[in-house]
Write a protein that holds these residues in place. Sequence first.
Motif, PDB file in Angstrom:
ATOM      1  N   ARG A 171       0.699  -1.058   0.101  1.00  0.00           N
ATOM      2  CA  ARG A 171      -0.245   0.157   0.173  1.00  0.00           C
ATOM      3  C   ARG A 171       0.761   1.921  -0.045  1.00  0.00           C
ATOM      4  O   ARG A 171       0.497   1.924  -0.409  1.00  0.00           O
ATOM      5  CB  ARG A 171      -0.916  -0.223   1.472  1.00  0.00           C
ATOM      6  N   LEU A 172       1.774   1.252   0.740  1.00  0.00           N
ATOM      7  CA  LEU A 172       3.092   2.441   0.962  1.00  0.00           C
ATOM      8  C   LEU A 172       3.277   2.667  -1.001  1.00  0.00           C
ATOM      9  O   LEU A 172       3.606   3.584  -1.112  1.00  0.00           O
ATOM     10  CB  LEU A 172       4.256   2.179   2.127  1.00  0.00           C
ATOM     11  N   ALA A 173       3.959   1.160  -1.787  1.00  0.00           N
ATOM     12  CA  ALA A 173       4.718   1.898  -2.443  1.00  0.00           C
ATOM     13  C   ALA A 173       3.365   2.534  -3.813  1.00  0.00           C
ATOM     14  O   ALA A 173       4.538   2.690  -4.356  1.00  0.00           O
ATOM     15  CB  ALA A 173       4.856   0.197  -2.923  1.00  0.00           C
ATOM     16  N   GLN A 174       2.467   2.508  -3.602  1.00  0.00           N
ATOM     17  CA  GLN A 174       0.839   3.266  -4.056  1.00  0.00           C
ATOM     18  C   GLN A 174       1.173   4.734  -4.277  1.00  0.00           C
ATOM     19  O   GLN A 174       0.695   5.249  -5.234  1.00  0.00           O
ATOM     20  CB  GLN A 174      -0.083   2.603  -4.458  1.00  0.00           C
ATOM     21  N   LEU A 175       1.960   4.761  -3.308  1.00  0.00           N
ATOM     22  CA  LEU A 175       2.135   6.669  -2.831  1.00  0.00           C
ATOM     23  C   LEU A 175       3.090   6.877  -3.406  1.00  0.00           C
ATOM     24  O   LEU A 175       4.789   6.687  -3.579  1.00  0.00           O
ATOM     25  CB  LEU A 175       2.282   6.490  -1.334  1.00  0.00           C
ATOM     26  N   ALA A 176       3.270   7.803  -4.455  1.00  0.00           N
ATOM     27  CA  ALA A 176       3.779   8.671  -5.292  1.00  0.00           C
ATOM     28  C   ALA A 176       4.730   9.196  -4.526  1.00  0.00           C
ATOM     29  O   ALA A 176       5.733   9.891  -4.831  1.00  0.00           O
ATOM     30  CB  ALA A 176       3.037   9.870  -6.488  1.00  0.00           C
ATOM     31  N   GLU A 177       4.283   9.650  -3.429  1.00  0.00           N
ATOM     32  CA  GLU A 177       5.077  10.480  -2.380  1.00  0.00           C
ATOM     33  C   GLU A 177       6.398   9.643  -1.562  1.00  0.00           C
ATOM     34  O   GLU A 177       7.257  10.105  -0.364  1.00  0.00           O
ATOM     35  CB  GLU A 177       4.787  11.035  -1.464  1.00  0.00           C
ATOM     36  N   ILE A 178       6.222   8.999  -1.597  1.00  0.00           N
ATOM     37  CA  ILE A 178       7.335   7.453  -1.137  1.00  0.00           C
ATOM     38  C   ILE A 178       7.934   6.666  -2.100  1.00  0.00           C
ATOM     39  O   ILE A 178       7.612   5.890  -3.380  1.00  0.00           O
ATOM     40  CB  ILE A 178       6.378   6.451  -0.910  1.00  0.00           C
ATOM     41  N   SER A 179       9.400   6.553  -2.326  1.00  0.00           N
ATOM     42  CA  SER A 179      10.049   6.312  -3.271  1.00  0.00           C
ATOM     43  C   SER A 179      10.254   4.723  -2.746  1.00  0.00           C
ATOM     44  O   SER A 179      11.244   3.561  -4.004  1.00  0.00           O
ATOM     45  CB  SER A 179      11.803   6.802  -3.064  1.00  0.00           C
ATOM     46  N   ASP A 180      10.901   4.329  -1.674  1.00  0.00           N
ATOM     47  CA  ASP A 180      10.705   3.075  -1.133  1.00  0.00           C
ATOM     48  C   ASP A 180      10.071   2.373  -0.282  1.00  0.00           C
ATOM     49  O   ASP A 180       9.857   3.105   0.940  1.00  0.00           O
ATOM     50  CB  ASP A 180      11.923   2.807  -1.271  1.00  0.00           C
ATOM     51  N   ALA A 181       9.743   1.162   0.181  1.00  0.00           N
ATOM     52  CA  ALA A 181       9.842   1.003   2.023  1.00  0.00           C
ATOM     53  C   ALA A 181       9.442  -0.773   1.880  1.00  0.00           C
ATOM     54  O   ALA A 181       9.561  -1.095   1.441  1.00  0.00           O
ATOM     55  CB  ALA A 181       7.665   0.646   1.540  1.00  0.00           C
ATOM     56  N   GLU A 182       9.864  -0.857   3.353  1.00  0.00           N
ATOM     57  CA  GLU A 182      11.449  -2.112   2.896  1.00  0.00           C
ATOM     58  C   GLU A 182       9.755  -2.989   4.539  1.00  0.00           C
ATOM     59  O   GLU A 182      10.797  -2.127   5.721  1.00  0.00           O
ATOM     60  CB  GLU A 182      12.329  -2.166   3.240  1.00  0.00           C
ATOM     61  N   VAL A 183      10.244  -4.014   5.054  1.00  0.00           N
ATOM     62  CA  VAL A 183       9.812  -5.038   6.130  1.00  0.00           C
ATOM     63  C   VAL A 183      10.997  -4.703   7.014  1.00  0.00           C
ATOM     64  O   VAL A 183      12.060  -5.437   5.947  1.00  0.00           O
ATOM     65  CB  VAL A 183       8.594  -5.694   5.975  1.00  0.00           C
ATOM     66  N   SER A 184      11.178  -4.104   7.744  1.00  0.00           N
ATOM     67  CA  SER A 184      12.210  -4.864   9.188  1.00  0.00           C
ATOM     68  C   SER A 184      12.005  -5.140  10.117  1.00  0.00           C
ATOM     69  O   SER A 184      10.841  -6.061  10.418  1.00  0.00           O
ATOM     70  CB  SER A 184      13.137  -3.654   9.062  1.00  0.00           C
ATOM     71  N   GLY A 185      12.438  -4.850  11.330  1.00  0.00           N
ATOM     72  CA  GLY A 185      12.095  -5.435  13.112  1.00  0.00           C
ATOM     73  C   GLY A 185      12.444  -7.216  13.086  1.00  0.00           C
ATOM     74  O   GLY A 185      12.802  -7.629  11.963  1.00  0.00           O
ATOM     75  N   SER A 186      11.737  -7.386  13.814  1.00  0.00           N
ATOM     76  CA  SER A 186      11.250  -9.076  13.940  1.00  0.00           C
ATOM     77  C   SER A 186      11.274 -10.336  13.144  1.00  0.00           C
ATOM     78  O   SER A 186      11.635 -11.100  12.514  1.00  0.00           O
ATOM     79  CB  SER A 186      10.448  -9.142  15.069  1.00  0.00           C
TER      80      SER A 186
END
Length: 574
Positions: A171-186
């Motif tokens: 869902r984040l990747a569909q936003l024009a304002e966001i260039s990348d999104a990656e799952v991190s954490g546990s």
Amino acid sequence: MDKWAIARTLDEIGRYIELSESNPFKSRAFDKAARSIEALDGEPAELVARGGLQSVPGIGKATGAIVEELVASGRSQYLEELRAQYPPGIFELLRVPGLGLKKIGMLYSEFGIGSLDELETAARSGRIARLRGFGAKTQQKILEGIEMARRRTTQFLLPAALESGEAVRARLAQLAEISDAEVSGSVRRRLEIVDNVEVVVCAADLERAIAAITKRAVVDRLEAIDETRLRGFARDGIEVLLHLTTAEDLGAAMLVTTGSREFVEAFARKIEDGGWALRDRKLYRNGRHVPADSEHDLFACAGISFVEPETRENGDMLRRKTRPRLVDVADLKGTFHVHTTFSDGRNTVRDMLDAARDRGFEYVGISDHSQNAYYARGLALDDLERQHAEIDRERAAVEPMRVFRGTEADILDDGAIDYGPQTLSRFDFVIASIHSRFGMDEQQMTARMLRALDDPFVTILGHLTGRLLLERKGYAIDFDRVFDRAAERGVMIEINGNPHRLELDWRLVKRAVDRGVLLCINPDAHSINELSHVVSGTWLARKGGLAGKHIFNTRPVDEVAAYLSTRRERAMKA
């Protein structure tokens, strides 16, 4: 409303329908419609505007009308009516093992139970045992499950968290304002039980990105923690933490948010001598900011060999001079522990063989339950004859994949193996597993398992403790004595990839390997789809720091066939 909010609404309607109605098709229709809405390339409003909603597969007249209402008004009168029929916390009862929506609906209809506290009161009074379809045993299991349910409020199995994290990332990747999104954490570290989902969000303008995330309601109940962190909840109730960063600091943000805290602190100490430092999810050298747009760049800058995320629970890997290439799912040449409709599997022999071949396996081992496993339709001797005949008939159809005939044989109360030597000699391999009398003390259970390991026909020791994550603790055994006996007898120990089991626990695999135990990654598959459990089994092996040489089923088919044949011949002479 965007498509994600509409899909959540349809899902919620479907859950209420399953609570209240006996017709399963109606609730499934809403689930199907929700998946169809999620899969749209555009937004439902666009389809409604041009009258194309009904042409979408999975959208019927009733579900389409609700979607149109949501697009027009942002609310569903039908959902509001359903909500009014039940207390707001009724779905928390789903956390109790064994309670599905149908049973929860019955409990509410009969006793007005709509919370864990009310459920506990009814169970302790004995009322639940009198309800048709429940009984005293179910009532006792509910009481045992309530404590686990309370612990599960903020804990989730890894596959659920991974799915949730990927959905948020998409869902984040569909936003024009966001260039990348990656799952991190546990989740990225592949912990078997997680408390939340963390996602690193990369954007050139963080304020604009936060505004877009808020406007599109990427997650529910969104709130700001500080200028670069947001907290919310995914549709399945998992807490989501969003960490915002710029492209030049993506590597540092991924390292710090992936964790663990112990690993990050060890990493920070290790790079100090070179003048490097980690502060505020950024990399510095001698006080000057150093861009690192990937973790690999960050490790390279600091002169440290890359450490795989799964092994970052502590600083051990940083202290090693050499690190193994961790086993990968692509290294697996085949697998064992596969059930069919002859026992409690949901697909036929041919179905399972075709699916294994389609995964690219060189070999697969069919291992339905033995006769003592009446609870899983274990095979009596006549059934075994029919199963062997069917396997033999299907071999040619899946060539060149090799098919091995096996069994998951029960370890009986005294440690003997179900079927006995004459029947066991007919199998290419034998997986020995405990499925009963879990309440033995450590001394009794260890003695039971040691005797089982002494049986010369046993090839693999199945799911080691019988645990079910977030549902049932494993039985107590002396692991070191079991590992030593397994190594002495040449019995492999299974890494069971079922996400509800995931054992041998990754915290124990090094102890097993150090004692000379060979491990085998198995899916414990009861359906075609469950063959994919070799993937989660591989996560566990990687988390334990294992290389391919530690895993039996990374070996090619000829070597595996020779090994099993030699072991079987030796057992027949014993």
